[in-house]
Design a protein around this motif. Structure first.
Motif, mmCIF file in Angstrom:
data_model
loop_
_atom_site.group_PDB
_atom_site.id
_atom_site.type_symbol
_atom_site.label_atom_id
_atom_site.label_comp_id
_atom_site.label_asym_id
_atom_site.label_seq_id
_atom_site.Cartn_x
_atom_site.Cartn_y
_atom_site.Cartn_z
ATOM 1 N N VAL A 29 0.856 -1.193 0.000
ATOM 2 C CA VAL A 29 0.000 0.000 0.000
ATOM 3 C C VAL A 29 0.889 1.238 0.000
ATOM 4 O O VAL A 29 1.919 1.282 0.682
ATOM 5 N N SER A 30 0.501 2.257 -0.759
ATOM 6 C CA SER A 30 1.216 3.535 -0.763
ATOM 7 C C SER A 30 0.194 4.659 -0.862
ATOM 8 O O SER A 30 -0.956 4.440 -1.241
ATOM 9 N N GLY A 31 0.626 5.868 -0.522
ATOM 10 C CA GLY A 31 -0.285 7.011 -0.646
ATOM 11 C C GLY A 31 -0.075 8.021 0.457
ATOM 12 O O GLY A 31 1.002 8.115 1.046
ATOM 13 N N GLY A 32 -1.123 8.768 0.763
ATOM 14 C CA GLY A 32 -1.038 9.777 1.803
ATOM 15 C C GLY A 32 -2.248 10.691 1.776
ATOM 16 O O GLY A 32 -3.216 10.444 1.057
ATOM 17 N N GLY A 33 -2.178 11.748 2.594
ATOM 18 C CA GLY A 33 -3.301 12.677 2.671
ATOM 19 C C GLY A 33 -3.135 13.661 3.801
ATOM 20 O O GLY A 33 -2.025 13.893 4.293
ATOM 21 N N THR A 34 -4.247 14.241 4.241
ATOM 22 C CA THR A 34 -4.273 15.206 5.329
ATOM 23 C C THR A 34 -5.408 14.859 6.277
ATOM 24 O O THR A 34 -6.385 14.210 5.889
ATOM 25 N N GLY A 60 -2.359 3.850 -3.859
ATOM 26 C CA GLY A 60 -2.423 2.602 -4.603
ATOM 27 C C GLY A 60 -2.259 1.404 -3.682
ATOM 28 O O GLY A 60 -1.711 1.528 -2.581
ATOM 29 N N PHE A 61 -2.740 0.243 -4.125
ATOM 30 C CA PHE A 61 -2.539 -0.975 -3.348
ATOM 31 C C PHE A 61 -2.539 -2.176 -4.277
ATOM 32 O O PHE A 61 -3.118 -2.148 -5.372
ATOM 33 N N SER A 62 -1.875 -3.244 -3.805
ATOM 34 C CA SER A 62 -1.819 -4.474 -4.575
ATOM 35 C C SER A 62 -1.610 -5.652 -3.633
ATOM 36 O O SER A 62 -0.821 -5.560 -2.681
ATOM 37 N N CYS A 63 -2.321 -6.721 -3.880
ATOM 38 C CA CYS A 63 -2.124 -7.951 -3.114
ATOM 39 C C CYS A 63 -0.971 -8.724 -3.749
ATOM 40 O O CYS A 63 -1.083 -9.208 -4.875
ATOM 41 N N LEU A 64 0.144 -8.814 -3.024
ATOM 42 C CA LEU A 64 1.321 -9.507 -3.530
ATOM 43 C C LEU A 64 1.189 -11.018 -3.361
ATOM 44 O O LEU A 64 1.797 -11.785 -4.105
ATOM 45 N N GLY A 122 -1.716 -10.148 -7.377
ATOM 46 C CA GLY A 122 -1.789 -9.290 -8.548
ATOM 47 C C GLY A 122 -3.034 -8.431 -8.615
ATOM 48 O O GLY A 122 -3.129 -7.549 -9.480
ATOM 49 N N GLN A 123 -3.992 -8.656 -7.733
ATOM 50 C CA GLN A 123 -5.212 -7.841 -7.737
ATOM 51 C C GLN A 123 -5.021 -6.587 -6.885
ATOM 52 O O GLN A 123 -4.219 -6.560 -5.960
ATOM 53 N N GLY A 124 -5.823 -5.576 -7.189
ATOM 54 C CA GLY A 124 -5.765 -4.325 -6.443
ATOM 55 C C GLY A 124 -5.287 -3.181 -7.295
ATOM 56 O O GLY A 124 -4.344 -3.326 -8.079
ATOM 57 N N VAL A 125 -5.967 -2.056 -7.154
ATOM 58 C CA VAL A 125 -5.616 -0.865 -7.934
ATOM 59 C C VAL A 125 -5.379 0.337 -7.021
ATOM 60 O O VAL A 125 -4.327 0.968 -7.073
ATOM 61 N N ARG A 126 -6.358 0.666 -6.195
ATOM 62 C CA ARG A 126 -6.264 1.887 -5.398
ATOM 63 C C ARG A 126 -7.037 1.751 -4.100
ATOM 64 O O ARG A 126 -7.808 0.796 -3.905
ATOM 65 N N TRP A 127 -6.836 2.724 -3.220
ATOM 66 C CA TRP A 127 -7.592 2.808 -1.981
ATOM 67 C C TRP A 127 -7.935 4.275 -1.726
ATOM 68 O O TRP A 127 -7.278 5.169 -2.237
ATOM 69 N N ASP A 128 -8.983 4.504 -0.931
ATOM 70 C CA ASP A 128 -9.272 5.850 -0.445
ATOM 71 C C ASP A 128 -9.837 5.745 0.966
ATOM 72 O O ASP A 128 -10.103 4.649 1.469
ATOM 73 N N THR A 129 -9.971 6.887 1.600
ATOM 74 C CA THR A 129 -10.355 6.909 3.009
ATOM 75 C C THR A 129 -11.860 6.935 3.181
ATOM 76 O O THR A 129 -12.549 7.771 2.595
ATOM 77 N N TYR A 166 -10.022 -1.016 -3.817
ATOM 78 C CA TYR A 166 -10.696 -1.248 -5.095
ATOM 79 C C TYR A 166 -9.849 -2.165 -5.988
ATOM 80 O O TYR A 166 -8.631 -1.999 -6.098
ATOM 81 N N ARG A 167 -10.532 -3.113 -6.635
ATOM 82 C CA ARG A 167 -9.888 -3.942 -7.645
ATOM 83 C C ARG A 167 -10.206 -3.397 -9.030
ATOM 84 O O ARG A 167 -11.186 -2.668 -9.221
#
Length: 210
Positions: free
Chosen positions: A71-76, A89-93, A116-123, A163-164
């Protein structure tokens, strides 16, 4: 008699002059107070308050019986108001066979998060703490721990939606995550500053700003 008439007329004159606005008796010549002239907060400011802290991270977690997730990303965020905005972004390794990432909440895309599944994440929500505690391994012998959101400690707890590919804006999974600038499980060898519910902990690159 003349004196009495003059006295009454003079009295009426004084009464009439004591009010600067006979139509609105409450009106006075005093300037309005500063409190009355201070503009009220705008609706935009109430909806989007100034964030207390920012964060960014990237890393992978594991430790439970199955699964490894990047998982990677960030915010406030601002804990006092509950404001948060974060994504990445996120991905199941490796396939996840337990916990929230093993059960899809999208009826059109059932099943666990596979390799290999997984595209993104949000809060979905800023959490003040981990409601039911957390473990890095899921082992019965591991002590149940707690983490709290604290800008001063550079730590945040989130409910995140994952999200996939092909699911668009319909969430595939929802799970809690912890991002911390410091170790959240000192009893476990190495540094554990990142956690995904039902998958485990890991050593992530983490940055916080105030």
């Amino acid at each position: 008699m003349k004196f009495s008439i003059l006295f009454v007329f003079g009295t009426l004159t004084l009464v009439g002059c004591s009010n600067t606005n006979p139509v609105r008796p409450e009106a006075t010549s005093n300037p309005p107070s500063a409190a009355l002239t201070t503009p009220a907060p705008t609706a935009a400011a109430a909806i989007h308050p100034s964030p207390d802290a920012g964060f960014g991270f990237n890393g992978d977690v594991s430790g439970f019986l199955t699964g490894r997730v990047f998982v990677s990303g960030g915010g406030t965020f601002d804990l006092a108001s509950g404001f948060v905005r974060g994504s990445g972004g996120f991905s199941c390794l490796e396939p996840v066979r337990q916990g929230p990432l093993s059960v899809s909440i999208n009826p059109d895309d059932p099943g666990p998060c596979l390799q290999g599944q997984g595209v993104r994440w949000d809060t979905a929500q800023l959490l003040p703490n981990t409601p039911n505690g957390f473990k890095c391994t899921g082992a019965g012998t591991e002590t149940l721990k707690q983490a709290t959101t604290d800008a001063a400690l550079k730590r945040i707890v989130l409910q995140a939606d994952f999200y996939r590919a092909g699911d668009g804006n319909d969430e595939s999974f929802t799970a809690q995550i912890i991002v911390s600038a410091t170790d959240i499980a000192p009893e476990i060898p190495g540094v554990q500053n990142f956690w995904v519910q039902g998958v485990g902990c890991g050593d992530a690159v983490v940055n916080f700003s105030r």
